[in-house]
Design an enzyme around this catalytic site. Structure first.
Site, short mmCIF file in Angstrom:
data_model
loop_
_atom_site.label_atom_id
_atom_site.label_comp_id
_atom_site.label_asym_id
_atom_site.label_seq_id
_atom_site.Cartn_x
_atom_site.Cartn_y
_atom_site.Cartn_z
N THR A 1 -4.46 13.46 4.92
CA THR A 1 -3.05 13.61 5.31
C THR A 1 -2.87 14.92 6.08
O THR A 1 -2.23 14.94 7.15
CB THR A 1 -2.13 13.57 4.07
OG1 THR A 1 -2.50 12.46 3.26
CG2 THR A 1 -0.68 13.44 4.47
N LYS B 1 5.42 1.69 -3.07
CA LYS B 1 5.36 3.04 -3.63
C LYS B 1 5.65 2.96 -5.12
O LYS B 1 6.28 2.01 -5.57
CB LYS B 1 6.42 3.93 -2.97
CG LYS B 1 6.13 5.40 -3.05
CD LYS B 1 5.27 5.85 -1.89
CE LYS B 1 4.80 7.26 -2.02
NZ LYS B 1 4.18 7.75 -0.79
N ASN C 1 -2.02 19.04 -1.79
CA ASN C 1 -3.08 18.38 -1.04
C ASN C 1 -2.79 18.35 0.47
O ASN C 1 -3.68 18.64 1.30
CB ASN C 1 -3.27 16.97 -1.61
CG ASN C 1 -4.19 16.13 -0.78
OD1 ASN C 1 -3.73 15.34 0.04
ND2 ASN C 1 -5.48 16.31 -0.96
N LYS D 1 0.86 -1.18 0.00
CA LYS D 1 0.00 0.00 0.00
C LYS D 1 0.89 1.22 0.00
O LYS D 1 1.79 1.35 0.82
CB LYS D 1 -0.89 0.00 1.26
CG LYS D 1 -1.85 1.17 1.31
CD LYS D 1 -3.09 0.89 0.49
CE LYS D 1 -3.86 2.14 0.14
NZ LYS D 1 -3.36 2.85 -1.09
N GLY E 1 -2.61 8.18 -4.37
CA GLY E 1 -1.93 9.38 -4.83
C GLY E 1 -0.70 9.73 -4.01
O GLY E 1 -0.44 9.15 -2.95
N ASP E 2 0.05 10.67 -4.53
CA ASP E 2 1.18 11.31 -3.83
C ASP E 2 1.40 12.60 -4.63
O ASP E 2 0.47 13.05 -5.33
CB ASP E 2 2.41 10.39 -3.83
CG ASP E 2 3.48 10.82 -2.82
OD1 ASP E 2 3.35 10.49 -1.63
OD2 ASP E 2 4.44 11.51 -3.21
N SER F 1 -6.86 5.75 3.53
CA SER F 1 -6.90 4.82 2.40
C SER F 1 -7.30 3.42 2.87
O SER F 1 -8.07 2.73 2.19
CB SER F 1 -5.52 4.73 1.73
OG SER F 1 -5.32 5.80 0.83
N GLN G 1 7.22 3.91 3.92
CA GLN G 1 5.81 3.52 3.93
C GLN G 1 5.58 2.25 4.76
O GLN G 1 4.54 2.11 5.40
CB GLN G 1 5.34 3.31 2.48
CG GLN G 1 3.84 3.36 2.29
CD GLN G 1 3.30 4.78 2.16
OE1 GLN G 1 3.88 5.60 1.47
NE2 GLN G 1 2.20 5.06 2.83
N LYS H 1 5.40 3.46 8.37
CA LYS H 1 4.23 4.33 8.52
C LYS H 1 2.95 3.49 8.56
O LYS H 1 2.10 3.66 9.43
CB LYS H 1 4.18 5.30 7.33
CG LYS H 1 3.06 6.31 7.39
CD LYS H 1 2.81 6.99 6.05
CE LYS H 1 4.05 7.66 5.49
NZ LYS H 1 3.73 8.58 4.37
N1 GLU Z 1 1.18 9.00 -0.58
C1 GLU Z 1 0.63 8.98 0.73
C2 GLU Z 1 1.71 8.71 1.73
O1 GLU Z 1 2.84 9.12 1.55
C3 GLU Z 1 -0.60 8.10 0.85
C4 GLU Z 1 -0.51 6.73 0.28
C5 GLU Z 1 -1.83 5.94 0.27
O2 GLU Z 1 -2.87 6.49 0.57
O3 GLU Z 1 -1.75 4.76 -0.07
O4 GLU Z 1 1.51 8.09 2.75
#
Ligand code: GLU
Length: 447
Positions: A212, A128, A243, A92, A167-168, A379, A113, A116
């Site tokens: 976020t 990612k 965002n 994810k 997204g990112d 998410s 990630q 996190k």
């Molecule tokens: N890009 C976001 C992050 O850095 C969210 C990633 C997601 O929702 O999967 O955590």
């Protein structure tokens, strides 16, 4: 071998095996710094070569993305998806479309990630992706063709139980729409759970867009509470105007703080009366304009093209633009101006020497893997709603987000104290995130 030597040997292997990827080395070094104390408590992790396995992505996909612009010229970009770790759930993490994207950047983001996502307490692994495509100045039709070409390769590697992108930077609701449309067409199935950040009328979750930024503001509120105060009346600087920044500003304002500056890659704006969010949203979400246009409407505001947004005095700083945007010089200015809390809205926006300066000065510093986890957490809530073909209200989802951020804050602080580093959010987040993944990896065997 001492635990320090063990960690150093693994780090040297990371450097050799991943040559020319400085951001990935930086992200690994930041986590490694916290792991010595873990190995002292839990030597079994070393026996299972856990850290070595964690550093090596389970799979790395690199692909060509050809597309045709509006004038008929053909372009080629490079697409990436790094499926880093699936011990806790499907991979994810977001997709980033920006000219700076390369394998090292995607790996640093994917590595972060893992921890996190673990910290959120939800069942999601880490991954990612992205491309070195620059959406700036491109028409909707060009962005659509790029997204369709990108998904034409990516679709065979993802799925609701395999890998769930979102997204990112450079990938928002518009891009997720085009990506989902092409996925649906290629697979002939309405598999909502394959992407998150979808529009709320076609499988998306309320609050995902805001999550976020809102999450970062909730986290800051918890940090201030730990210091015996609150956001009420605090002066806040939020870098960026994408965002994350926009919704961090919105929630800070709702919680009583005043955001006096924000930025984009062309410079920064200071509005002593507090950033006018309606105007900022119109500029950035609708008109897609440069931040300097803010001053055309707000006469009291000033725009600075050259210089650092961190020169603006504040109680709370929320760097929400991009990696390594806040360096040691900026940290010194912030400390001089008596900043109390720094929380990363972006991924790794603070350089390691700046982090050290904050720590030495007693400034509460929260790394992105804790402070900006609200996006990916929501998410996971979107995946939950998709799996049960349900959709929750804004209020209920926002409450869930606030509770998740509260849980991350508590876990981080408790873990820091348990491992002898009270108040140190970096150690707390690294260790709490690591242990959950490590235990799952031990349970799943050598795979
Ligand atoms: N890009 C976001 C992050 O850095 C969210 C990633 C997601 O929702 O999967 O955590």
């Amino acid at each position: 071998m001492s635990t320090r030597d063990q960690i150093e040997a693994i780090y040297q292997q990371v450097l050799t095996r991943n040559a020319g990827e400085p951001e990935f080395h930086q992200a690994a070094a930041e986590v490694f710094e916290s792991l010595q104390v873990v190995l002292e408590h839990r030597p079994e992790y070393a026996d299972a070569a856990l850290i070595e396995r964690l550093c090596e992505p389970e799979r790395q996909i690199i692909f060509r993305v050809p597309w045709v612009d509006d004038s008929g010229s053909v372009h080629v970009n490079r697409g990436f998806r790094v499926q880093y770790n699936s011990a806790l759930g499907p991979y994810k993490g977001g997709l980033r479309f920006h000219p700076s994207v390369n394998l090292g950047i995607v790996k640093f983001l994917g590595f972060e990630q893992i921890f996190k996502n673990s910290l959120t307490g939800l069942p999601i692994g880490g991954g990612k992706g992205g491309a070195d495509f620059d959406p700036k100045g491109r028409s909707d039709a060009e962005v659509m063709r790029f997204c369709q070409s990108f998904m034409t390769e990516l679709h065979r590697h993802i799925g609701e139980y395999t890998d769930v992108p979102a997204g990112d930077i450079g990938v928002g609701g518009r891009e997720i729409g085009y990506l989902f449309g092409q996925y649906k067409r290629l697979t002939n199935s309405y598999e909502s759970g394959v992407l998150t950040g979808k529009g709320t009328s076609w499988g998306g979750s309320q609050v995902r867009r805001e999550a976020t930024g809102y999450g970062a503001a909730y986290f800051v509120a918890d940090m201030l509470e730990t210091l015996g105060t609150s956001l009420d009346g605090k002066t806040v600087v939020v870098s960026g105007s994408g965002n994350v920044a926009i919704y961090a500003i919105e929630k800070v304002h709702q919680l009583g703080g005043k955001v006096v500056a924000c930025s984009d890659s062309s410079g920064y704006v200071v509005d002593p009366n507090g950033i006018n969010l309606e105007l900022l949203k119109d500029l950035k979400e609708v008109r897609r304009e440069r931040i300097s246009a803010y001053c055309d409407t707000v006469k009291a505001a000033t725009f600075t093209a050259d210089g650092s947004i961190w020169d603006v005095a504040c109680d709370v700083a929320i760097p929400s633009a991009t990696q390594n945007e806040l360096d040691a010089d900026a940290a010194k200015v912030l400390i001089n101006n008596q900043v109390r809390v720094v929380a990363e809205g972006a991924n790794m926006p603070t350089t390691p020497d700046a982090v050290q300066l904050f720590r030495d000065a007693g400034v509460a510093f929260a790394p992105g893997k804790a402070a900006n986890a609200g996006g990916v957490a929501t998410s996971a809530l979107e995946m939950q709603q998709n799996a049960s073909r349900d959709s929750w209200s804004f209020h209920y989802t926002d409450e869930r987000l606030a509770a998740i951020m509260n849980g991350i804050h508590a876990r981080t602080i408790e873990t820091a104290a348990e491992y002898g580093k009270p108040g140190d959010y970096v150690h707390g987040a690294n260790i709490a995130g690591f242990i959950k993944v490590a235990d799952a990896m031990v349970a799943l065997g050598v795979v």
